[in-house]
Design an enzyme around this catalytic site. Structure first.
Site, PDB file in Angstrom:
ATOM      1  N   ASP A   1      41.509  45.793  42.199  1.00 33.04           N
ATOM      2  CA  ASP A   1      41.948  47.180  42.384  1.00 33.04           C
ATOM      3  C   ASP A   1      43.474  47.244  42.428  1.00 33.04           C
ATOM      4  O   ASP A   1      44.142  46.216  42.450  1.00 33.04           O
ATOM      5  CB  ASP A   1      41.322  47.788  43.661  1.00 33.04           C
ATOM      6  CG  ASP A   1      41.789  47.086  44.934  1.00 33.04           C
ATOM      7  OD1 ASP A   1      43.014  47.012  45.159  1.00 33.04           O
ATOM      8  OD2 ASP A   1      40.937  46.616  45.718  1.00 33.04           O
TER       9      ASP A   1
ATOM     10  N   HIS B   1      43.018  37.338  39.900  1.00 38.80           N
ATOM     11  CA  HIS B   1      41.731  37.564  39.228  1.00 38.80           C
ATOM     12  C   HIS B   1      41.775  38.755  38.268  1.00 38.80           C
ATOM     13  O   HIS B   1      40.738  39.278  37.873  1.00 38.80           O
ATOM     14  CB  HIS B   1      40.614  37.756  40.268  1.00 38.80           C
ATOM     15  CG  HIS B   1      40.268  36.498  41.004  1.00 38.80           C
ATOM     16  ND1 HIS B   1      39.472  36.464  42.129  1.00 38.80           N
ATOM     17  CD2 HIS B   1      40.623  35.202  40.771  1.00 38.80           C
ATOM     18  CE1 HIS B   1      39.353  35.209  42.554  1.00 38.80           C
ATOM     19  NE2 HIS B   1      40.051  34.430  41.755  1.00 38.80           N
TER      20      HIS B   1
ATOM     21  N   GLY C   1      40.797  39.066  54.738  1.00 37.29           N
ATOM     22  CA  GLY C   1      39.618  39.676  54.123  1.00 37.29           C
ATOM     23  C   GLY C   1      39.037  38.931  52.948  1.00 37.29           C
ATOM     24  O   GLY C   1      38.648  39.533  51.951  1.00 37.29           O
TER      25      GLY C   1
END
Ligand code: APR
Length: 242
Positions: free
Chosen positions: A99, A114, A181
């Protein structure tokens, strides 16, 4: 929360957990599915070869979700951008997320290891282009004109993550490494904490639960990213002002 000494060179690694409170689902639900799909079907080169239309539809839907009015950066993304803006030494933010919420928060020194959902890549001429629309197997590449050659600019399982040289260099030089996270299931990112520790860095984990990252962190804090990250960032900024 006790953080001693000031740091010169900071590397932060983020994963899906930092975007969870922005409404983007994490990957590893207990049923092993990602938005009701097997990861092999939608996140491998083999899956794309077998059913490119399915894979395009899958990422089209992720892209539409990301661009929806209900998705925005959260307090954790904002805190990291603030840390970068105030830190006088070097700062590298490495994200596994596809994102653009770190960008929306204002992060500058950012590595999307990624890949990025809002970019496409031509498998014929390798041109990477901004992409905010749906991709289809009928599309032509704007650069070379090849039909059916566009794919999401995303690193699938079995492919090499981007900018590994830059990441390795930052890890070898850092004296503070913060993991936020991420479940620690996917390499090479899962090995970064250990590499930073070998290089002499203080290592910190901020996560909802203990990750599978090998080796132990010097400090671990468990809770939602939107609470923990601003707290840690405030402490780091206050220390550097002492
Ligand atoms: N705050 C902090 N941590 C959270 C939150 C939250 N609000 N919600 C979830 N988490 C934690 C989970 O406990 C878990 O440890 O975030 C982690 C998310 O783990 P994954 O879903 O495995 O995501 P990630 O580690 O980023 O996955 C790595 O795997 O599928 C591939 O390429 C994909 O980049 C991805 C990579």
């Amino acid at each position: 929360m006790d953080l001693r000494s000031t740091y010169r060179s900071i590397v932060v690694l983020t994963g899906a957990g930092i975007s969870a409170e922005s409404g983007i689902q994490t990957f590893r639900a207990s049923d092993g599915l990602w938005e009701a799909h097997k990861i092999d079907e939608v996140a491998t080169p083999e899956g794309f070869k077998k059913d490119p239309a399915l894979v395009q539809r899958f990422y089209n839907s992720r892209r539409q979700q990301l661009l929806g009015s209900d998705i925005s950066e959260n307090a954790a993304h904002v805190a990291l951008a603030k840390l970068e803006a105030t830190h006088t030494g070097s700062f590298t933010l490495v994200t596994q997320n596809i994102d653009d919420l770190h960008e929306r928060a204002g992060s500058q020194s950012l590595v999307h290891m990624h890949g990025e959902l809002l970019k496409s890549r031509c498998t014929s001429c390798c041109t990477v282009a901004d992409c905010v629309k749906d991709l289809s197997v009928e599309d032509h590449c704007d650069h070379c004109g090849t039909q059916g050659s566009l794919r999401p600019h995303i690193v699938w399982f079995g492919e090499m993550p981007f900018e590994m040289d830059r990441i390795q260099q930052a890890l070898m030089q850092c004296d503070l490494f913060i993991s936020i996270g991420t479940s620690g299931n996917v390499y090479p990112a899962a090995g970064f904490a250990q590499q930073a520790a070998h290089a002499g860095a203080h290592t910190l984990q901020l996560n909802l639960e203990a990750s599978n990252t090998p080796g132990s962190f010097n400090q671990s804090f468990f809770g939602p990213a939107t609470e923990l990250v601003p707290e840690v960032v405030d402490k780091l900024i206050r220390q550097s002002e002492v």
